[in-house]
Design a protein around this motif. Structure first.
Motif, PDB file in Angstrom:
ATOM      1  N   GLY A  92       0.814  -1.203   0.000  1.00 49.27           N
ATOM      2  CA  GLY A  92       0.000   0.000   0.000  1.00 49.27           C
ATOM      3  C   GLY A  92       0.854   1.261   0.000  1.00 49.27           C
ATOM      4  O   GLY A  92       1.965   1.262   0.521  1.00 49.27           O
ATOM      5  N   GLU A  93       0.322   2.309  -0.612  1.00 50.02           N
ATOM      6  CA  GLU A  93       1.010   3.601  -0.649  1.00 50.02           C
ATOM      7  C   GLU A  93       0.007   4.698  -0.338  1.00 50.02           C
ATOM      8  O   GLU A  93      -1.148   4.644  -0.786  1.00 50.02           O
ATOM      9  N   ALA A  94       0.454   5.659   0.432  1.00 46.45           N
ATOM     10  CA  ALA A  94      -0.419   6.774   0.833  1.00 46.45           C
ATOM     11  C   ALA A  94      -0.589   7.739  -0.327  1.00 46.45           C
ATOM     12  O   ALA A  94       0.214   8.657  -0.522  1.00 46.45           O
ATOM     13  N   ILE A  95      -1.624   7.515  -1.118  1.00 45.73           N
ATOM     14  CA  ILE A  95      -1.946   8.362  -2.265  1.00 45.73           C
ATOM     15  C   ILE A  95      -3.365   8.881  -2.068  1.00 45.73           C
ATOM     16  O   ILE A  95      -4.278   8.104  -1.772  1.00 45.73           O
ATOM     17  N   GLU A 104     -18.705  -1.376   3.996  1.00 43.70           N
ATOM     18  CA  GLU A 104     -17.834  -2.512   4.265  1.00 43.70           C
ATOM     19  C   GLU A 104     -17.605  -3.389   3.046  1.00 43.70           C
ATOM     20  O   GLU A 104     -16.692  -4.209   3.023  1.00 43.70           O
ATOM     21  N   HIS A 105     -18.416  -3.222   2.008  1.00 41.85           N
ATOM     22  CA  HIS A 105     -18.361  -4.102   0.847  1.00 41.85           C
ATOM     23  C   HIS A 105     -17.639  -3.510  -0.354  1.00 41.85           C
ATOM     24  O   HIS A 105     -16.983  -4.225  -1.110  1.00 41.85           O
ATOM     25  N   GLY A 137      -6.861  -0.847   4.088  1.00 38.86           N
ATOM     26  CA  GLY A 137      -6.236  -1.513   5.228  1.00 38.86           C
ATOM     27  C   GLY A 137      -6.885  -2.848   5.540  1.00 38.86           C
ATOM     28  O   GLY A 137      -7.132  -3.674   4.661  1.00 38.86           O
ATOM     29  N   ASP A 138      -7.196  -3.063   6.807  1.00 38.29           N
ATOM     30  CA  ASP A 138      -7.748  -4.342   7.255  1.00 38.29           C
ATOM     31  C   ASP A 138      -9.193  -4.551   6.833  1.00 38.29           C
ATOM     32  O   ASP A 138      -9.753  -5.627   7.066  1.00 38.29           O
ATOM     33  N   SER A 139      -9.827  -3.540   6.224  1.00 37.62           N
ATOM     34  CA  SER A 139     -11.214  -3.737   5.784  1.00 37.62           C
ATOM     35  C   SER A 139     -11.296  -4.592   4.529  1.00 37.62           C
ATOM     36  O   SER A 139     -12.379  -5.026   4.146  1.00 37.62           O
ATOM     37  N   VAL A 146      -6.431 -13.108  -0.860  1.00 39.48           N
ATOM     38  CA  VAL A 146      -5.400 -12.074  -0.750  1.00 39.48           C
ATOM     39  C   VAL A 146      -6.069 -10.746  -0.427  1.00 39.48           C
ATOM     40  O   VAL A 146      -7.123 -10.427  -0.974  1.00 39.48           O
ATOM     41  N   LYS A 147      -5.464  -9.996   0.494  1.00 44.18           N
ATOM     42  CA  LYS A 147      -6.000  -8.680   0.844  1.00 44.18           C
ATOM     43  C   LYS A 147      -5.736  -7.724  -0.317  1.00 44.18           C
ATOM     44  O   LYS A 147      -4.695  -7.071  -0.376  1.00 44.18           O
TER      45      LYS A 147
END
Length: 342
Positions: A92-95, A104-105, A137-139, A146-147
């Protein structure tokens, strides 16, 4: 069937257990588990369950079964061990993202021009996928184990506008069905704002022409014979004539093929302004624009295409969702300059 391996129910796995009722005897294992996990609220698609079965994560009466077509019998005890979703690649990158809706979906965002959707050769980082991994993130529940965000439709790097992205396997499967249906039986609206060279002689029309790889230039898409391409349909209507050289069109996709609007409009003799691939022969037209409009077109530096409307039925909740996006500053300035020059 094979003896159970200790790793099947490892401490890091989430285990779901089910019993086969008499009325369910004879069902395929993957179909049975898809229905049972959905009823239990687990976010596992049938495709994901098939992968788990084949990977040795499902047991029947304590014995591993690796065939999705296995027929379950009444009274059997089934267990599915779901390993934690693997960490995403790429990272992940903060863009910054312009999020228009999120639950949530799934989420709907307004993509800026210049942002590549997927990492690839020459764009290993700094993409929309990198940004989404960091934002969600964790959502992210683990699409396919795979996340990662579920991309079901794309915008070209230099096309701006609205996109929907899945955060869960269930939403990803639903959106994939929706976009594959192309609005034939399921509600889906995708409309783009396009500035084209030319003056259409009618208020609206459509292009129904199959698209495939160009026979010579493999980097381009072309209209091809039906046997060599995929059906592609674009509906267009004239929004505004911006002087004698340029028109603003609304283009609604009935299908969604690579470069569809760009190729279809060029086939009518109205290529998009700023299109470096399909509008090369129209570069000299820019010199006929008034100086202010010429400067705005140079500043645009891309094809004048913006995904301005997106509407669909939420694949999980069933809610009707509709979004609109004003043209970004570069296209808005070009439109204003053309209007002032008209």
């Amino acid at each position: 069937m094979n003896p159970v391996e200790p790793a099947l129910h490892g401490s890091t796995a989430s285990v779901h257990s089910f019993a086969v009722a008499p009325g369910r005897a004879g069902e395929r294992l993957d179909r049975f588990l898809a229905a049972e996990t959905a009823a239990a609220g687990a976010d596992l698609s049938r495709t994901r369950l098939k992968t788990l079965i084949e990977g040795g994560h499902v047991s029947v009466n304590g014995v591993i079964v690796t065939e999705a077509s296995f027929a379950v019998r009444a009274g059997q005890a089934l267990a599915v061990a779901v390993p934690p979703a693997a960490e995403p690649i790429p990272a992940g990158e903060a863009i910054a993202l312009d999020i228009r809706f999120e639950d949530e979906h799934l989420l709907v965002l307004d993509k800026p021009a210049g942002l590549v959707v997927h990492p690839g050769a020459g764009h290993e980082s700094g993409t929309l996928v990198n940004a989404l991994i960091a934002h969600c993130g964790d959502s992210l529940s683990g699409i396919g184990g795979v996340k990662r965000p579920g991309i079901v439709h794309r915008l070209d790097k230099d096309t701006s506008g609205l996109m929907v992205v899945a955060k869960t396997d269930r939403a990803h499967q639903g959106l994939a069905r929706l976009f594959a249906d192309h609005g034939r039986t399921l509600p889906l609206l995708r409309e783009y704002l396009a500035f084209v060279w030319g003056a259409p002689d009618r208020a609206s029309g459509l292009v129904d022409a199959p698209l495939g790889r160009h026979p010579v230039d493999r980097e381009k898409i072309a209209i091809v014979a039906a046997a060599r391409g995929r059906r592609a349909v674009t509906h267009w209507r004239l929004l505004e004539q911006l002087g004698p050289e340029v028109a603003a069109l609304a283009c609604r996709l009935e299908t969604g093929r690579t470069h569809q609007i760009r190729v279809h409009m060029a086939s009518l003799g109205w290529p998009l302004l700023g299109d470096p691939v399909y509008g090369r022969g129209f570069k000299t037209k820019a010199g006929r624009l008034p100086p202010e409009a010429q400067a705005a077109l140079i500043a645009l530096g891309r094809q004048a295409l913006h995904a301005r409307a997106l509407g669909f039925e939420h694949p999980v909740t069933g809610a009707a969702l509709a979004f609109e996006s004003d043209p970004p500053p570069d296209m808005a300035e070009l439109q204003a300059a053309l209007r002032r020059s008209a």
